[in-house]
Design a protein around this motif. Structure first.
Motif, PDB file in Angstrom:
ATOM      1  N   ALA A   1       0.827  -1.208   0.000  1.00 21.53           N
ATOM      2  CA  ALA A   1       0.000   0.000   0.000  1.00 21.53           C
ATOM      3  C   ALA A   1       0.863   1.261   0.000  1.00 21.53           C
ATOM      4  CB  ALA A   1      -0.923  -0.008   1.221  1.00 21.53           C
ATOM      5  N   GLU A   2       1.927   1.268   0.794  1.00 23.21           N
ATOM      6  CA  GLU A   2       2.787   2.445   0.851  1.00 23.21           C
ATOM      7  C   GLU A   2       3.583   2.614  -0.439  1.00 23.21           C
ATOM      8  OE1 GLU A   2       4.633   5.819   2.878  1.00 23.21           O
ATOM      9  OE2 GLU A   2       2.686   4.802   2.799  1.00 23.21           O
ATOM     10  N   LEU A   3       4.044   1.517  -1.009  1.00 26.03           N
ATOM     11  CA  LEU A   3       4.775   1.573  -2.270  1.00 26.03           C
ATOM     12  C   LEU A   3       3.917   2.185  -3.375  1.00 26.03           C
ATOM     13  CD1 LEU A   3       7.098   0.829  -4.202  1.00 26.03           C
ATOM     14  CD2 LEU A   3       6.204  -1.519  -4.223  1.00 26.03           C
ATOM     15  N   ARG A   4       2.678   1.740  -3.474  1.00 25.27           N
ATOM     16  CA  ARG A   4       1.788   2.302  -4.499  1.00 25.27           C
ATOM     17  C   ARG A   4       1.471   3.766  -4.225  1.00 25.27           C
ATOM     18  NH1 ARG A   4      -3.218  -1.620  -4.841  1.00 25.27           N
ATOM     19  NH2 ARG A   4      -2.866  -1.592  -2.594  1.00 25.27           N
ATOM     20  N   ARG A   5       1.285   4.112  -2.951  1.00 22.35           N
ATOM     21  CA  ARG A   5       1.003   5.508  -2.607  1.00 22.35           C
ATOM     22  C   ARG A   5       2.141   6.423  -3.038  1.00 22.35           C
ATOM     23  NH1 ARG A   5       1.788   9.488   1.001  1.00 22.35           N
ATOM     24  NH2 ARG A   5       3.471   8.386   2.079  1.00 22.35           N
ATOM     25  N   LEU A   6       3.362   5.909  -2.978  1.00 19.85           N
ATOM     26  CA  LEU A   6       4.537   6.707  -3.318  1.00 19.85           C
ATOM     27  C   LEU A   6       4.902   6.639  -4.796  1.00 19.85           C
ATOM     28  CD1 LEU A   6       6.724   5.842  -0.197  1.00 19.85           C
ATOM     29  CD2 LEU A   6       5.555   8.007  -0.658  1.00 19.85           C
ATOM     30  N   GLY A   7       4.098   5.958  -5.588  1.00 20.78           N
ATOM     31  CA  GLY A   7       4.302   5.961  -7.030  1.00 20.78           C
ATOM     32  C   GLY A   7       5.051   4.773  -7.586  1.00 20.78           C
ATOM     33  N   GLY A   8       5.359   3.766  -6.765  1.00 20.00           N
ATOM     34  CA  GLY A   8       5.981   2.550  -7.268  1.00 20.00           C
ATOM     35  C   GLY A   8       4.961   1.651  -7.950  1.00 20.00           C
ATOM     36  N   GLU A   9       5.455   0.653  -8.661  1.00 21.75           N
ATOM     37  CA  GLU A   9       4.579  -0.252  -9.416  1.00 21.75           C
ATOM     38  C   GLU A   9       4.911  -1.690  -9.064  1.00 21.75           C
ATOM     39  OE1 GLU A   9       3.366  -1.372 -14.054  1.00 21.75           O
ATOM     40  OE2 GLU A   9       4.922   0.139 -13.649  1.00 21.75           O
ATOM     41  N   VAL A  10       3.874  -2.537  -8.967  1.00 18.41           N
ATOM     42  CA  VAL A  10       4.037  -3.968  -8.694  1.00 18.41           C
ATOM     43  C   VAL A  10       3.291  -4.737  -9.771  1.00 18.41           C
ATOM     44  CG1 VAL A  10       3.715  -5.833  -7.036  1.00 18.41           C
ATOM     45  CG2 VAL A  10       4.154  -3.515  -6.209  1.00 18.41           C
ATOM     46  N   ARG A  11       3.957  -5.730 -10.352  1.00 21.36           N
ATOM     47  CA  ARG A  11       3.324  -6.593 -11.353  1.00 21.36           C
ATOM     48  C   ARG A  11       3.456  -8.038 -10.899  1.00 21.36           C
ATOM     49  NH1 ARG A  11       6.175  -4.247 -16.825  1.00 21.36           N
ATOM     50  NH2 ARG A  11       5.604  -2.035 -16.534  1.00 21.36           N
ATOM     51  N   PHE A  12       2.336  -8.659 -10.638  1.00 17.97           N
ATOM     52  CA  PHE A  12       2.320 -10.079 -10.291  1.00 17.97           C
ATOM     53  C   PHE A  12       2.190 -10.909 -11.574  1.00 17.97           C
ATOM     54  CE2 PHE A  12       0.530  -7.846  -6.568  1.00 17.97           C
ATOM     55  CZ  PHE A  12       1.470  -8.234  -5.627  1.00 17.97           C
ATOM     56  N   GLY A  13       2.509 -12.191 -11.487  1.00 22.65           N
ATOM     57  CA  GLY A  13       2.437 -13.047 -12.650  1.00 22.65           C
ATOM     58  C   GLY A  13       3.426 -12.643 -13.721  1.00 22.65           C
ATOM     59  N   THR A  14       4.574 -12.117 -13.326  1.00 19.61           N
ATOM     60  CA  THR A  14       5.600 -11.648 -14.265  1.00 19.61           C
ATOM     61  C   THR A  14       6.927 -12.304 -13.902  1.00 19.61           C
ATOM     62  OG1 THR A  14       4.463  -9.533 -14.527  1.00 19.61           O
ATOM     63  CG2 THR A  14       6.774  -9.630 -15.197  1.00 19.61           C
ATOM     64  N   ARG A  15       7.441 -13.105 -14.816  1.00 25.35           N
ATOM     65  CA  ARG A  15       8.645 -13.902 -14.549  1.00 25.35           C
ATOM     66  C   ARG A  15       9.876 -13.298 -15.242  1.00 25.35           C
ATOM     67  NH1 ARG A  15       9.469 -19.412 -13.382  1.00 25.35           N
ATOM     68  NH2 ARG A  15       7.226 -19.794 -13.585  1.00 25.35           N
ATOM     69  N   LEU A  16      10.995 -13.336 -14.540  1.00 20.51           N
ATOM     70  CA  LEU A  16      12.273 -12.961 -15.142  1.00 20.51           C
ATOM     71  C   LEU A  16      12.786 -14.131 -15.971  1.00 20.51           C
ATOM     72  CD1 LEU A  16      14.757 -10.900 -15.101  1.00 20.51           C
ATOM     73  CD2 LEU A  16      15.705 -12.441 -13.367  1.00 20.51           C
ATOM     74  N   VAL A  17      13.063 -13.888 -17.269  1.00 19.58           N
ATOM     75  CA  VAL A  17      13.549 -14.961 -18.141  1.00 19.58           C
ATOM     76  C   VAL A  17      14.881 -14.621 -18.795  1.00 19.58           C
ATOM     77  CG1 VAL A  17      11.252 -15.894 -18.598  1.00 19.58           C
ATOM     78  CG2 VAL A  17      12.174 -14.091 -20.090  1.00 19.58           C
ATOM     79  N   GLY A  18      15.384 -13.422 -18.551  1.00 19.47           N
ATOM     80  CA  GLY A  18      16.669 -13.048 -19.119  1.00 19.47           C
ATOM     81  C   GLY A  18      17.274 -11.897 -18.349  1.00 19.47           C
ATOM     82  N   LEU A  19      18.603 -11.879 -18.267  1.00 20.20           N
ATOM     83  CA  LEU A  19      19.281 -10.854 -17.488  1.00 20.20           C
ATOM     84  C   LEU A  19      20.660 -10.584 -18.090  1.00 20.20           C
ATOM     85  CD1 LEU A  19      19.476  -9.041 -14.962  1.00 20.20           C
ATOM     86  CD2 LEU A  19      20.261 -11.048 -13.691  1.00 20.20           C
ATOM     87  N   THR A  20      20.901  -9.336 -18.453  1.00 18.59           N
ATOM     88  CA  THR A  20      22.197  -8.910 -18.962  1.00 18.59           C
ATOM     89  C   THR A  20      22.667  -7.720 -18.138  1.00 18.59           C
ATOM     90  OG1 THR A  20      21.584  -9.584 -21.202  1.00 18.59           O
ATOM     91  CG2 THR A  20      23.496  -8.136 -20.976  1.00 18.59           C
ATOM     92  N   VAL A  21      23.867  -7.821 -17.586  1.00 20.40           N
ATOM     93  CA  VAL A  21      24.396  -6.773 -16.708  1.00 20.40           C
ATOM     94  C   VAL A  21      25.447  -5.973 -17.463  1.00 20.40           C
ATOM     95  CG1 VAL A  21      25.462  -6.268 -14.479  1.00 20.40           C
ATOM     96  CG2 VAL A  21      24.019  -8.308 -14.739  1.00 20.40           C
ATOM     97  N   GLY A  22      25.185  -4.691 -17.680  1.00 17.98           N
ATOM     98  CA  GLY A  22      26.142  -3.802 -18.318  1.00 17.98           C
ATOM     99  C   GLY A  22      26.863  -2.945 -17.298  1.00 17.98           C
ATOM    100  N   ASP A  23      27.790  -2.131 -17.782  1.00 17.97           N
ATOM    101  CA  ASP A  23      28.531  -1.255 -16.880  1.00 17.97           C
ATOM    102  C   ASP A  23      27.635  -0.199 -16.252  1.00 17.97           C
ATOM    103  OD1 ASP A  23      30.880  -2.580 -17.370  1.00 17.97           O
ATOM    104  OD2 ASP A  23      31.553  -1.178 -18.933  1.00 17.97           O
TER     105      ASP A  23
END
Length: 530
Positions: A132-154
């Protein structure tokens, strides 16, 4: 992590993978410090789990520090004192022993925090408050969303996310990513980080259920009961102060010794009835899990712009109740640092302190977890000798841990935390470098009392024992546009905190970064982070 420069379009400043209590709390702390994150979780029903873990005193302090005291009052309920237990033949049967922290340590919990020590929130309540506080402050939450790839740059992190229902895939670019996705972390796996010292120290089942046991907690004097009889060795732990329960089934006749095995619903209900001591009480069994109690830490908590928090970084048993809390405190430590670095108020080297600090805290938490579970496994009689032996371990794991690199080296007239700093006795509840600033009640200008922790809140704070104009000018010159406050304590208050003539600088997370008598010493410490 290199200094910030233009890397092209960024979708979100920070991507948090995992929307359990650690991930949502971390997202909420980030939003509080001005960074609006995206939090994702592969589970469509991540908020629907039955109540499991419970909060510690320090976790509640952190939520209070970001202005959530009213939410804690609304959601929380009153349990027993931390570590207060009763040992019985059955939940409704004869009492064998009553146990808890020795009085001198219990008194520290009673008097050492502005938070009522009996207040409890379960993990699902923590999630609701943080979400509730995260949404009040403008953050976003997405359920049912899986991480399938990750690339780390500088200078960025590129993640591929997929909607688990539709299969739709999209890319996200973030400046940083936090893996708070549990013991089987996908983020940790994709980084190639292992947990080489992970050690199994027990196998057990945990049942979650509803049952009306009447006013048993009044008789117990706590919300945690251990039961040992011929049929079962188990716990009965209230999860709402009324009718929601969890039970660890530690042992029973015929239990396999070679690893976790499933318990049928009928077998689980039979063991629960034996633990409760009344076979006529209806039980609504919600879930029963077979699991391996393990201890371990990841070989690294960070890889470039990707950080691990909670069970992704360290796993422990449920004994002592600090697992979720240690993870939430990871997120709190990391969030203010990321906010300071991403806004260019502090140098990227500030983030180098995350792993050594949180590794030290996790070691303390894991040590308590291991030693307490092994103590319960071998316990046969009065538990108070065990609690006496582990009281310091509990306090250090829960709240009194120290950070070995909390400050850069100071120059003449001041001290900052060094790598080899020894941890003081928790009962010496005074100012110590690298440790949480102590709670004391003070009188405010309006005549109401206010905690020193409330004066700190979530920003840089300088406590001084005199010469207020000089130190205000020094803080303004050293901290510049960074939000900060300077508070003067009178001589008796400073003496009670063992400040002497020192000024004491406290970080936004409430930890003492420096103490000293000269402005140059203060500037030298802060230069190390700018």
């Amino acid at each position: 992590m290199s200094a910030r420069r233009d890397v092209g379009p960024v979708d979100v400043p920070v991507l948090v993978v995992g929307a359990g209590p650690v991930g949502l709390s971390t997202g909420m702390f980030l939003a509080h410090w001005g960074v609006r994150p995206l939090v994702v979780d592969k589970r469509p029903d991540a908020m629907a789990a039955v109540p499991r873990a419970s909060t510690s005193l320090r976790t509640l302090e952190l939520f209070r520090s970001v202005g959530l005291e009213s939410a804690l009052e609304r959601e929380g309920w009153e349990g027993g004192m931390p570590m207060r237990t009763v040992f019985k033949e059955s939940g409704l049967g004869a009492t064998l022993h009553r146990g808890g922290l020795p009085p001198r340590y219990a008194a520290l919990l009673e008097n050492g925090s502005p938070v009522p020590p009996r207040r409890v929130l379960t993990h699902d309540q923590v999630q609701r408050v943080a979400w509730a506080e995260l949404r009040r402050l403008g953050g976003e939450v997405r359920f049912g969303t899986r991480l399938v790839g990750l690339t780390v740059g500088d200078d960025h992190v590129r993640a591929r996310l997929v909607d688990v229902d539709t299969g739709e895939e999209r890319g996200i670019t973030a400046r940083c990513l936090i893996g708070a996705d549990g013991a089987n972390s996908e983020v940790r796996s994709r980084l190639g980080i292992t947990m080489p010292d992970r050690t199994a120290i027990g196998h057990l089942h945990t049942a979650f259920y509803r049952a009306d046991l009447g006013p048993v907690q009044q008789d117990w004097g706590t919300h945690v009961c251990f039961v040992r009889n011929d049929a079962v060795y188990a716990t009965l732990m209230s999860k709402n102060g009324r009718d929601q329960w969890a039970s660890h089934i530690l042992d029973h006749p015929g239990k396999p010794q070679d690893g976790p095995s499933e318990l049928s619903e009928d077998a689980t209900l039979a063991l629960l009835r034996a633990a409760i001591g009344d076979a006529t009480i209806p039980i609504e069994l919600q879930a029963v899990n077979a699991w391996e109690a393990a201890i371990g830490m990841a070989s690294a908590f960070r890889r470039g712009r990707v950080f691990l928090a909670g069970d992704a970084a360290h796993v422990q048993t449920s004994a002592g109740g600090l697992g979720m809390n240690t993870g939430i405190q990871d997120g709190h430590n990391l969030a203010w640092k990321l906010a300071a670095v991403l806004s260019a108020r502090c140098a990227p080297t500030l983030l180098d302190t995350y792993e050594p600090e949180r590794r030290a805290a996790a070691r303390a938490s894991l040590a308590l977890s291991r030693n307490l579970l092994q103590g319960y496994q071998s316990l046969d009689g009065d538990p108070n000798a065990l609690y006496e032996k582990l009281a310091v371990d509990y306090l250090r794991g829960m709240m009194c841990y120290g950070y070995p690199q909390c400050g850069a080296e100071g120059t003449g007239g001041g001290e900052a935390v060094g790598v080899d700093a020894a941890w003081p006795d928790p009962l010496a509840d005074v100012v110590h470098l690298g440790h949480r600033f102590p709670h004391r009640w003070l009188n405010s200008r309006s005549g109401n009392r206010i905690s020193t922790l409330d004066l700190i809140g979530s920003h840089w704070t300088l406590f001084v024992a005199g010469d207020l104009p000089r130190w205000r000018a020094a803080a303004a010159a050293s901290l510049r546009t960074t939000r900060h406050a300077v508070h003067e304590l009178d001589a008796p208050q400073a003496a009670e905190l063992a400040m002497g003539d020192d000024a004491v600088l406290v970080r936004p997370d409430g930890f003492v970064a420096w103490r000293g008598t000269t402005e140059e010493s203060l500037r030298a410490v802060l230069r190390g982070w700018r």
